[in-house]
Design an enzyme around this catalytic site. Structure first.
Site, mmCIF file in Angstrom:
data_model
loop_
_atom_site.group_PDB
_atom_site.id
_atom_site.type_symbol
_atom_site.label_atom_id
_atom_site.label_comp_id
_atom_site.label_asym_id
_atom_site.label_seq_id
_atom_site.Cartn_x
_atom_site.Cartn_y
_atom_site.Cartn_z
ATOM 1 N N LYS A 70 87.673 57.276 66.863
ATOM 2 C CA LYS A 70 86.686 56.221 67.111
ATOM 3 C C LYS A 70 87.074 55.302 68.258
ATOM 4 O O LYS A 70 88.223 55.237 68.682
ATOM 5 C CB LYS A 70 86.397 55.465 65.811
ATOM 6 C CG LYS A 70 85.508 56.314 64.894
ATOM 7 C CD LYS A 70 85.071 55.645 63.622
ATOM 8 C CE LYS A 70 84.145 56.613 62.860
ATOM 9 N NZ LYS A 70 83.810 56.129 61.513
ATOM 10 N N ARG A 114 88.656 61.044 56.668
ATOM 11 C CA ARG A 114 87.655 61.911 57.291
ATOM 12 C C ARG A 114 88.093 62.144 58.740
ATOM 13 O O ARG A 114 88.157 61.195 59.513
ATOM 14 C CB ARG A 114 86.301 61.205 57.217
ATOM 15 C CG ARG A 114 85.124 61.991 57.745
ATOM 16 C CD ARG A 114 83.830 61.191 57.604
ATOM 17 N NE ARG A 114 82.707 61.930 58.117
ATOM 18 C CZ ARG A 114 82.379 61.996 59.407
ATOM 19 N NH1 ARG A 114 83.083 61.361 60.301
ATOM 20 N NH2 ARG A 114 81.321 62.702 59.779
#
Ligand code: HH2
Length: 269
Positions: free
Chosen positions: A203, A242
Site C-alpha cells: 500500500k 492479506r
C-alpha cells in the site's frame, strides 16, 4: 490470505490475472505457496476507483471461485455486493470479505443464511473519494467503535459471533499517519474479541515510508516492506494478513508467530 485480483485496474497487479485461466493459475500458485485462503476480488477498491457493474463483477469472480474451490482451496470473495457474494458462495466460497463492513442488509442476510465466515472492514466514505482529506479526532477509537457497532449489527442479524473477523481497513479513508496509528495501537482492535485481519500489502503508505528513507519503490517492489508491516501486525495480535507475495510474508509471519507463541507460553509459567 493471498490476494487474487481478477481486475484490469487493481493498484499493484491490475490486468495480470484478468482472464479466468490466468486467475485460476495464480490462485493455485498462492495456495501452493502457503496461503491458507485465497481472496478473489472482481472490483478494485483502490483510492479513486469507481464501481463496476454487478454483471461484470459476477463474470470475473464466479468461474475463478468455482475452479479454486473444486481444487479444495479455501476461497474468500472480496465483494460489497450481496448478489456476487451469493453466487460465489454457491460456487464454493467459504468466506465473504466485505470492505464496506456489511453495510447492506441484504449482504448480512446472505451471510446469515449461508453460514459463511465474514470479514467486517472499516472504510470511511467510498473508494472514489475516500482519500480526499480523511480526518478523525481519534482514529483508533473511532475505527474500534465502528467495528464494534457493525459486528453487533451482524450478530443481531443472525451471523454467529465466532464467524466474524474484523479489519481496521488500512488505506481506506486514512492518511499514512492514521494507518500507522492503527498498526501501532492494534491492541485496541484485538480487544474487540474477534480475530483481526490486516491488509497492508504494497500500500501507498509503505511507498511513502520507503521514499522518505531514500528508496523509491513502485507497488510491486514493496514486498519486504509489506512483510515488515505484516510482522508488526502479527506481533500486535493480528490473526490473518492479506498479502500479494505469500512466500515472503508467510516466512516472515511464521517467525513472528513463533515469537508471539513463546511469549504466551512464558506468560503461563
Ligand atoms: N485491501 C484491498 C482490498 N480488499 N480487504 C480487506 N479485508 N482488507 C484490506 O486491507 C483490503 C481488502 C485493497 O488492495 P488490493 O486488493 O491489493 O487492490 P485493489 O483494491 O486495487 O484491487
Amino acid at each position: 490470505m493471498g490476494i487474487l485480483n481478477v481486475t484490469p485496474d487493481s493498484f499493484s497487479d491490475g490486468g495480470r490475472y484478468a482472464s479466468p485461466e490466468a486467475a485460476v493459475a495464480r490462485g493455485r500458485q498462492l495456495a501452493a505457496a502457503g496461503a491458507d485462503l485465497v481472496d478473489v476480488g472482481g472490483e478494485s477498491t483502490r483510492p479513486g476507483a469507481h464501481p463496476v457493474p454487478v454483471d461484470e463483477e459476477l463474470r470475473r469472480v464466479v468461474p475463478v471461485v468455482a475452479a479454486l474451490a473444486a481444487d479444495g482451496i479455501c476461497v474468500s470473495v472480496d465483494t460489497r455486493r450481496p448478489e456476487v457474494a451469493a453466487a460465489a458462495i454457491e460456487a464454493g466460497a467459504e468466506v465473504v470479505n466485505d470492505v464496506s463492513g456489511l453495510a447492506d442488509p441484504a449482504m448480512r442476510r446472505v451471510c446469515a443464511e449461508t453460514g459463511v465466515g465474514v470479514v467486517v472492514m472499516h472504510m470511511r466514505g467510498e473508494p472514489a473519494t475516500m482519500q480526499d482529506d480523511p480526518s478523525y479526532d481519534d482514529v483508533v477509537a473511532e475505527v474500534a467503535a465502528f467495528l464494534a457497532e457493525r459486528t453487533a449489527r451482524a450478530e443481531g442479524d443472525g451471523i454467529e459471533r465466532d464467524r466474524i473477523v474484523v479489519d481496521p481497513g488500512i488505506g481506506f479513508g486514512k492518511t499514512g499517519e492514521h494507518n500507522l496509528a492503527l498498526l501501532a495501537d492494534l491492541g485496541a482492535i484485538v480487544a474487540l474479541g474477534h480475530p483481526v485481519l490486516v491488509g497492508v500489502s504494497r500500500k501507498r503508505f509503505l511507498g511513502a515510508i520507503l521514499a522518505e528513507g531514500g528508496f523509491e519503490r513502485p507497488p510491486a517492489d514493496r514486498d519486504v516492506a509489506s512483510a515488515a508491516a505484516a510482522v508488526a501486525a502479527v506481533l500486535a495480535g493480528a490473526s490473518i494478513v492479506r498479502v500479494h507475495d505469500v512466500v515472503v510474508s508467510r516466512e516472515a509471519t511464521l517467525v513472528a508467530d513463533a515469537i508471539v507463541h513463546a511469549r504466551r507460553v512464558k506468560g503461563r509459567r
